[in-house]
Write a protein that holds these residues in place. Structure first.
Motif, PDB file in Angstrom:
ATOM      1  N   VAL A 184       0.837  -1.212   0.000  1.00  0.00           N
ATOM      2  CA  VAL A 184       0.000   0.000   0.000  1.00  0.00           C
ATOM      3  C   VAL A 184       0.864   1.251   0.000  1.00  0.00           C
ATOM      4  O   VAL A 184       0.616   2.203  -0.746  1.00  0.00           O
ATOM      5  CB  VAL A 184      -0.957  -0.012   1.216  1.00  0.00           C
ATOM      6  N   VAL A 185       1.898   1.276   0.840  1.00  0.00           N
ATOM      7  CA  VAL A 185       2.783   2.443   0.902  1.00  0.00           C
ATOM      8  C   VAL A 185       3.530   2.610  -0.413  1.00  0.00           C
ATOM      9  O   VAL A 185       3.704   3.727  -0.910  1.00  0.00           O
ATOM     10  CB  VAL A 185       3.763   2.314   2.084  1.00  0.00           C
ATOM     11  N   GLY A 186       3.958   1.509  -0.993  1.00  0.00           N
ATOM     12  CA  GLY A 186       4.721   1.578  -2.237  1.00  0.00           C
ATOM     13  C   GLY A 186       3.940   2.163  -3.393  1.00  0.00           C
ATOM     14  O   GLY A 186       4.521   2.765  -4.309  1.00  0.00           O
ATOM     15  N   THR A 187       2.612   2.010  -3.391  1.00  0.00           N
ATOM     16  CA  THR A 187       1.815   2.566  -4.487  1.00  0.00           C
ATOM     17  C   THR A 187       1.732   4.091  -4.432  1.00  0.00           C
ATOM     18  O   THR A 187       1.323   4.715  -5.412  1.00  0.00           O
ATOM     19  CB  THR A 187       0.388   1.992  -4.454  1.00  0.00           C
ATOM     20  N   GLU A 188       2.138   4.687  -3.327  1.00  0.00           N
ATOM     21  CA  GLU A 188       2.104   6.148  -3.214  1.00  0.00           C
ATOM     22  C   GLU A 188       3.288   6.808  -3.925  1.00  0.00           C
ATOM     23  O   GLU A 188       3.250   8.010  -4.192  1.00  0.00           O
ATOM     24  CB  GLU A 188       2.109   6.563  -1.732  1.00  0.00           C
ATOM     25  N   VAL A 189       4.320   6.025  -4.230  1.00  0.00           N
ATOM     26  CA  VAL A 189       5.504   6.558  -4.915  1.00  0.00           C
ATOM     27  C   VAL A 189       5.774   5.689  -6.131  1.00  0.00           C
ATOM     28  O   VAL A 189       6.031   4.489  -5.995  1.00  0.00           O
ATOM     29  CB  VAL A 189       6.743   6.577  -3.987  1.00  0.00           C
ATOM     30  N   THR A 190       5.706   6.275  -7.290  1.00  0.00           N
ATOM     31  CA  THR A 190       5.948   5.520  -8.517  1.00  0.00           C
ATOM     32  C   THR A 190       7.390   5.025  -8.568  1.00  0.00           C
ATOM     33  O   THR A 190       8.323   5.813  -8.404  1.00  0.00           O
ATOM     34  CB  THR A 190       5.666   6.395  -9.741  1.00  0.00           C
ATOM     35  N   GLY A 191       7.559   3.725  -8.770  1.00  0.00           N
ATOM     36  CA  GLY A 191       8.890   3.144  -8.880  1.00  0.00           C
ATOM     37  C   GLY A 191       9.542   2.806  -7.557  1.00  0.00           C
ATOM     38  O   GLY A 191      10.744   2.511  -7.525  1.00  0.00           O
ATOM     39  N   ALA A 192       8.796   2.846  -6.448  1.00  0.00           N
ATOM     40  CA  ALA A 192       9.377   2.517  -5.144  1.00  0.00           C
ATOM     41  C   ALA A 192       9.786   1.050  -5.103  1.00  0.00           C
ATOM     42  O   ALA A 192       9.099   0.171  -5.628  1.00  0.00           O
ATOM     43  CB  ALA A 192       8.380   2.810  -4.035  1.00  0.00           C
ATOM     44  N   LYS A 193      10.918   0.766  -4.470  1.00  0.00           N
ATOM     45  CA  LYS A 193      11.467  -0.583  -4.400  1.00  0.00           C
ATOM     46  C   LYS A 193      11.258  -1.170  -3.012  1.00  0.00           C
ATOM     47  O   LYS A 193      11.665  -0.570  -2.016  1.00  0.00           O
ATOM     48  CB  LYS A 193      12.961  -0.559  -4.728  1.00  0.00           C
ATOM     49  N   PRO A 194      10.614  -2.352  -2.873  1.00  0.00           N
ATOM     50  CA  PRO A 194      10.410  -2.953  -1.550  1.00  0.00           C
ATOM     51  C   PRO A 194      11.650  -3.696  -1.062  1.00  0.00           C
ATOM     52  O   PRO A 194      12.332  -4.364  -1.840  1.00  0.00           O
ATOM     53  CB  PRO A 194       9.247  -3.923  -1.796  1.00  0.00           C
ATOM     54  N   VAL A 195      11.941  -3.567   0.224  1.00  0.00           N
ATOM     55  CA  VAL A 195      13.068  -4.254   0.858  1.00  0.00           C
ATOM     56  C   VAL A 195      12.573  -4.814   2.189  1.00  0.00           C
ATOM     57  O   VAL A 195      11.945  -4.099   2.973  1.00  0.00           O
ATOM     58  CB  VAL A 195      14.266  -3.309   1.085  1.00  0.00           C
ATOM     59  N   THR A 196      12.867  -6.097   2.455  1.00  0.00           N
ATOM     60  CA  THR A 196      12.418  -6.743   3.687  1.00  0.00           C
ATOM     61  C   THR A 196      13.569  -6.817   4.684  1.00  0.00           C
ATOM     62  O   THR A 196      14.695  -7.170   4.322  1.00  0.00           O
ATOM     63  CB  THR A 196      11.902  -8.164   3.383  1.00  0.00           C
ATOM     64  N   ASP A 197      13.277  -6.462   5.951  1.00  0.00           N
ATOM     65  CA  ASP A 197      14.280  -6.566   7.011  1.00  0.00           C
ATOM     66  C   ASP A 197      13.734  -7.422   8.146  1.00  0.00           C
ATOM     67  O   ASP A 197      12.687  -8.065   7.996  1.00  0.00           O
ATOM     68  CB  ASP A 197      14.718  -5.177   7.486  1.00  0.00           C
ATOM     69  N   LEU A 198      14.417  -7.424   9.291  1.00  0.00           N
ATOM     70  CA  LEU A 198      14.052  -8.300  10.408  1.00  0.00           C
ATOM     71  C   LEU A 198      13.505  -7.533  11.606  1.00  0.00           C
ATOM     72  O   LEU A 198      13.632  -7.999  12.750  1.00  0.00           O
ATOM     73  CB  LEU A 198      15.274  -9.123  10.834  1.00  0.00           C
ATOM     74  N   ARG A 199      12.910  -6.397  11.396  1.00  0.00           N
ATOM     75  CA  ARG A 199      12.364  -5.626  12.521  1.00  0.00           C
ATOM     76  C   ARG A 199      11.242  -6.405  13.206  1.00  0.00           C
ATOM     77  O   ARG A 199      10.613  -7.280  12.608  1.00  0.00           O
ATOM     78  CB  ARG A 199      11.855  -4.270  12.043  1.00  0.00           C
ATOM     79  N   LYS A 200      10.972  -6.053  14.451  1.00  0.00           N
ATOM     80  CA  LYS A 200       9.985  -6.776  15.252  1.00  0.00           C
ATOM     81  C   LYS A 200       8.574  -6.257  15.055  1.00  0.00           C
ATOM     82  O   LYS A 200       7.602  -7.003  15.222  1.00  0.00           O
ATOM     83  CB  LYS A 200      10.356  -6.696  16.736  1.00  0.00           C
ATOM     84  N   ASP A 201       8.408  -4.971  14.729  1.00  0.00           N
ATOM     85  CA  ASP A 201       7.070  -4.408  14.581  1.00  0.00           C
ATOM     86  C   ASP A 201       6.663  -4.382  13.109  1.00  0.00           C
ATOM     87  O   ASP A 201       7.408  -4.818  12.231  1.00  0.00           O
ATOM     88  CB  ASP A 201       7.001  -3.003  15.190  1.00  0.00           C
ATOM     89  N   THR A 202       5.470  -3.863  12.853  1.00  0.00           N
ATOM     90  CA  THR A 202       4.943  -3.819  11.480  1.00  0.00           C
ATOM     91  C   THR A 202       4.952  -2.407  10.909  1.00  0.00           C
ATOM     92  O   THR A 202       4.195  -2.119   9.974  1.00  0.00           O
ATOM     93  CB  THR A 202       3.513  -4.379  11.444  1.00  0.00           C
ATOM     94  N   THR A 203       5.810  -1.550  11.456  1.00  0.00           N
ATOM     95  CA  THR A 203       5.927  -0.221  10.852  1.00  0.00           C
ATOM     96  C   THR A 203       6.616  -0.327   9.490  1.00  0.00           C
ATOM     97  O   THR A 203       7.338  -1.282   9.214  1.00  0.00           O
ATOM     98  CB  THR A 203       6.726   0.718  11.767  1.00  0.00           C
ATOM     99  N   VAL A 204       6.394   0.674   8.663  1.00  0.00           N
ATOM    100  CA  VAL A 204       6.960   0.679   7.316  1.00  0.00           C
ATOM    101  C   VAL A 204       7.773   1.952   7.136  1.00  0.00           C
ATOM    102  O   VAL A 204       7.301   3.051   7.462  1.00  0.00           O
ATOM    103  CB  VAL A 204       5.847   0.609   6.249  1.00  0.00           C
ATOM    104  N   ASP A 205       9.002   1.806   6.631  1.00  0.00           N
ATOM    105  CA  ASP A 205       9.862   2.964   6.362  1.00  0.00           C
ATOM    106  C   ASP A 205       9.740   3.358   4.894  1.00  0.00           C
ATOM    107  O   ASP A 205       9.871   2.514   4.007  1.00  0.00           O
ATOM    108  CB  ASP A 205      11.330   2.638   6.673  1.00  0.00           C
TER     109      ASP A 205
END
Length: 240
Positions: A184-205
């Motif tokens: 959902v967040v990625g659709t707000e910026v055209t061409g945004a690249k998703p990256v997965t990390d090991l954080r404990k919460d579900t916040t999105v940077d």
């Protein structure tokens, strides 16, 4: 009739009671040839017809045999004759296959319904970071995202490891459990690249890169979200 000189006319007179008769021409040879030709033509036509029947009949038999084998796809291949010989086991197998097909259809419908459930922006916490030299970029972008219903978390400069390292428009980072939120967040910026990390919460940077200029329009974001969350059609098995 004139008689040549020196010849007597009696030598050319017809005598006796029998008259010469012409014999009828012999047509037996022609009839025999016609009969042989007719038999040969009939034999060729019969052979050609049998070949055509074998060709088209063979295709139908092969297709029927293939369908009989597909019925027993989950086990060993069973010929159609053997399957028809044991009626009760076949009926049980058909019922089991129907149950599995119904379960598969239910699973597909459930997957489609799951994809159709899109997280609302109000339930997504977004941290906005600026990885460029443009002052105030993170604050301006966070304010616009807040207008669109997102919950804003941290605002500031990107970590040193990411400064000037995001060459595209943006990078969206989160853990595997927040995959839908990242979409959902990625659709707000055209061409945004998703990256997965090991954080404990579900916040999105949302890390703004050197190629970022502005957020996508609400209409563009909605269209991108519809494409990203559209259920994938599952191909149905071929029927005999």
């Amino acid at each position: 009739m004139l008689t040549p000189p020196g010849l007597k006319g009696k030598q050319y007179r017809v005598t006796g009671t029998a008259y010469p008769r012409l014999a009828r021409p012999n047509h037996r040879r022609r009839l025999i040839l016609l009969a042989i030709t007719g038999v040969t033509v009939l034999a060729v036509l019969g052979w050609g017809t049998s070949q055509l029947l074998d060709v088209f009949g063979g295709k139908k038999s092969t297709a029927a045999a293939g369908c009989g084998t597909k019925v027993a796809a989950h086990g060993d291949s069973v010929p159609s004759g053997a399957a028809s010989a044991s009626a009760s086991p076949s009926a049980g197998s058909s019922a089991a296959a129907g149950t599995k097909a119904g379960a598969g259809a239910g699973a597909s419908a459930g997957a489609g319904a799951a994809l159709a459930v899109v997280p609302k922006p109000t339930g997504i916490t977004v941290n906005v970071y600026n990885a460029t030299d443009r002052a105030g970029l993170a604050g301006q972008t966070a304010a616009e995202l807040k207008k669109r219903g997102f919950t804003i978390g941290k605002i500031g400069n990107a970590p040193t490891a990411l400064q000037h390292k995001v060459l595209g428009t943006a990078q969206v980072t989160g853990n595997s459990a927040a995959a839908k939120l990242m979409t959902v967040v990625g659709t707000e910026v055209t061409g945004a690249k998703p990256v997965t990390d090991l954080r404990k919460d579900t916040t999105v940077d949302l890390i703004l890169g050197n190629g970022f200029t502005t957020l996508a329009t609400p209409a563009q974001a909605a269209q991108a979200l519809a494409l990203a969350t559209r259920p994938t059609a599952t191909p149905s098995p071929a029927h005999c």
